[in-house]
Design a protein around this motif. Structure first.
Motif, PDB file in Angstrom:
ATOM      1  N   UNK A  51       0.819  -1.221   0.000  1.00 16.71           N
ATOM      2  CA  UNK A  51       0.000   0.000   0.000  1.00 16.71           C
ATOM      3  C   UNK A  51       0.851   1.268   0.000  1.00 16.71           C
ATOM      4  N   UNK A  52       2.047   1.209   0.593  1.00 11.73           N
ATOM      5  CA  UNK A  52       2.876   2.405   0.677  1.00 11.73           C
ATOM      6  C   UNK A  52       3.708   2.662  -0.580  1.00 11.73           C
ATOM      7  N   UNK A  53       3.520   1.868  -1.599  1.00 10.64           N
ATOM      8  CA  UNK A  53       4.241   2.046  -2.858  1.00 10.64           C
ATOM      9  C   UNK A  53       3.734   3.305  -3.555  1.00 10.64           C
ATOM     10  N   UNK A  54       4.659   4.174  -3.939  1.00  5.49           N
ATOM     11  CA  UNK A  54       4.274   5.446  -4.552  1.00  5.49           C
ATOM     12  C   UNK A  54       3.977   5.331  -6.044  1.00  5.49           C
ATOM     13  N   UNK A  55       4.482   4.275  -6.689  1.00  3.73           N
ATOM     14  CA  UNK A  55       4.196   4.059  -8.109  1.00  3.73           C
ATOM     15  C   UNK A  55       2.841   3.391  -8.273  1.00  3.73           C
ATOM     16  N   UNK A  56       2.162   3.712  -9.348  1.00  2.00           N
ATOM     17  CA  UNK A  56       0.880   3.064  -9.647  1.00  2.00           C
ATOM     18  C   UNK A  56       1.129   1.599 -10.012  1.00  2.00           C
ATOM     19  N   UNK A  57       0.179   0.749  -9.640  1.00  3.62           N
ATOM     20  CA  UNK A  57       0.357  -0.684  -9.915  1.00  3.62           C
ATOM     21  C   UNK A  57       0.384  -0.974 -11.412  1.00  3.62           C
ATOM     22  N   UNK A  58      -0.341  -0.190 -12.210  1.00  6.54           N
ATOM     23  CA  UNK A  58      -0.337  -0.410 -13.659  1.00  6.54           C
ATOM     24  C   UNK A  58       1.015  -0.066 -14.276  1.00  6.54           C
ATOM     25  N   UNK A  59       1.696   0.922 -13.718  1.00  2.91           N
ATOM     26  CA  UNK A  59       3.026   1.295 -14.210  1.00  2.91           C
ATOM     27  C   UNK A  59       4.032   0.201 -13.872  1.00  2.91           C
ATOM     28  N   UNK A  60       3.961  -0.317 -12.647  1.00  2.00           N
ATOM     29  CA  UNK A  60       4.845  -1.407 -12.253  1.00  2.00           C
ATOM     30  C   UNK A  60       4.592  -2.633 -13.127  1.00  2.00           C
ATOM     31  N   UNK A  61       3.318  -2.927 -13.369  1.00  2.00           N
ATOM     32  CA  UNK A  61       2.946  -4.064 -14.213  1.00  2.00           C
ATOM     33  C   UNK A  61       3.544  -3.918 -15.614  1.00  2.00           C
ATOM     34  N   UNK A  62       3.416  -2.741 -16.203  1.00  2.00           N
ATOM     35  CA  UNK A  62       3.938  -2.548 -17.559  1.00  2.00           C
ATOM     36  C   UNK A  62       5.467  -2.596 -17.582  1.00  2.00           C
ATOM     37  N   UNK A  63       6.123  -2.113 -16.522  1.00  2.00           N
ATOM     38  CA  UNK A  63       7.589  -2.210 -16.453  1.00  2.00           C
ATOM     39  C   UNK A  63       8.024  -3.668 -16.376  1.00  2.00           C
ATOM     40  N   UNK A  64       7.302  -4.472 -15.594  1.00  2.00           N
ATOM     41  CA  UNK A  64       7.628  -5.889 -15.495  1.00  2.00           C
ATOM     42  C   UNK A  64       7.369  -6.610 -16.819  1.00  2.00           C
ATOM     43  N   UNK A  65       6.352  -6.197 -17.554  1.00  2.00           N
ATOM     44  CA  UNK A  65       6.054  -6.792 -18.855  1.00  2.00           C
ATOM     45  C   UNK A  65       7.204  -6.551 -19.846  1.00  2.00           C
ATOM     46  N   UNK A  66       7.908  -5.431 -19.685  1.00  2.00           N
ATOM     47  CA  UNK A  66       9.001  -5.096 -20.596  1.00  2.00           C
ATOM     48  C   UNK A  66      10.258  -5.926 -20.350  1.00  2.00           C
TER      49      UNK A  66
END
Length: 99
Positions: A51-66
């Protein structure tokens, strides 16, 4: 990865606990290395976005997809499921190939 394999891996991951947690620092090189280390022996892991993560979960998801070192199976809520076939000691991928 087709939808049948993706569904199979999601089912397999259901009872797993998240091994890597992404906190307030977000997705950085240390987290990526932790994911690579964890997936080397397990094939299938869960990554939890706290919950304390400042990045949006969709941004993290797309970075991991790359990242081409593993496959992102999907995201359920704030949990991301990641798969990488282990060539030397396959466990899940043996069942996975029959689908």
């Amino acid at each position: 990865m087709n939808s049948k394999k993706r569904a199979f891996l999601k089912k397999k991951a259901h009872n797993l606990e998240p091994i890597v947690r992404i906190g307030k620092d977000g997705l950085n090189q240390n987290i990526i290395q932790s994911i690579l280390d964890a997936i080397a022996s397990r094939e299938l892991i869960k990554v939890k976005i706290l919950q304390n993560c400042e990045e949006e979960k969709t941004i993290i998801y797309s970075k991991l997809m790359d990242i081409k070192d593993f496959e992102v199976v999907g995201m359920i809520g704030r949990t991301i499921i990641i798969f990488k076939e282990n060539k030397e000691n396959p466990t899940i991928s043996l069942e996975w190939k029959n689908i």
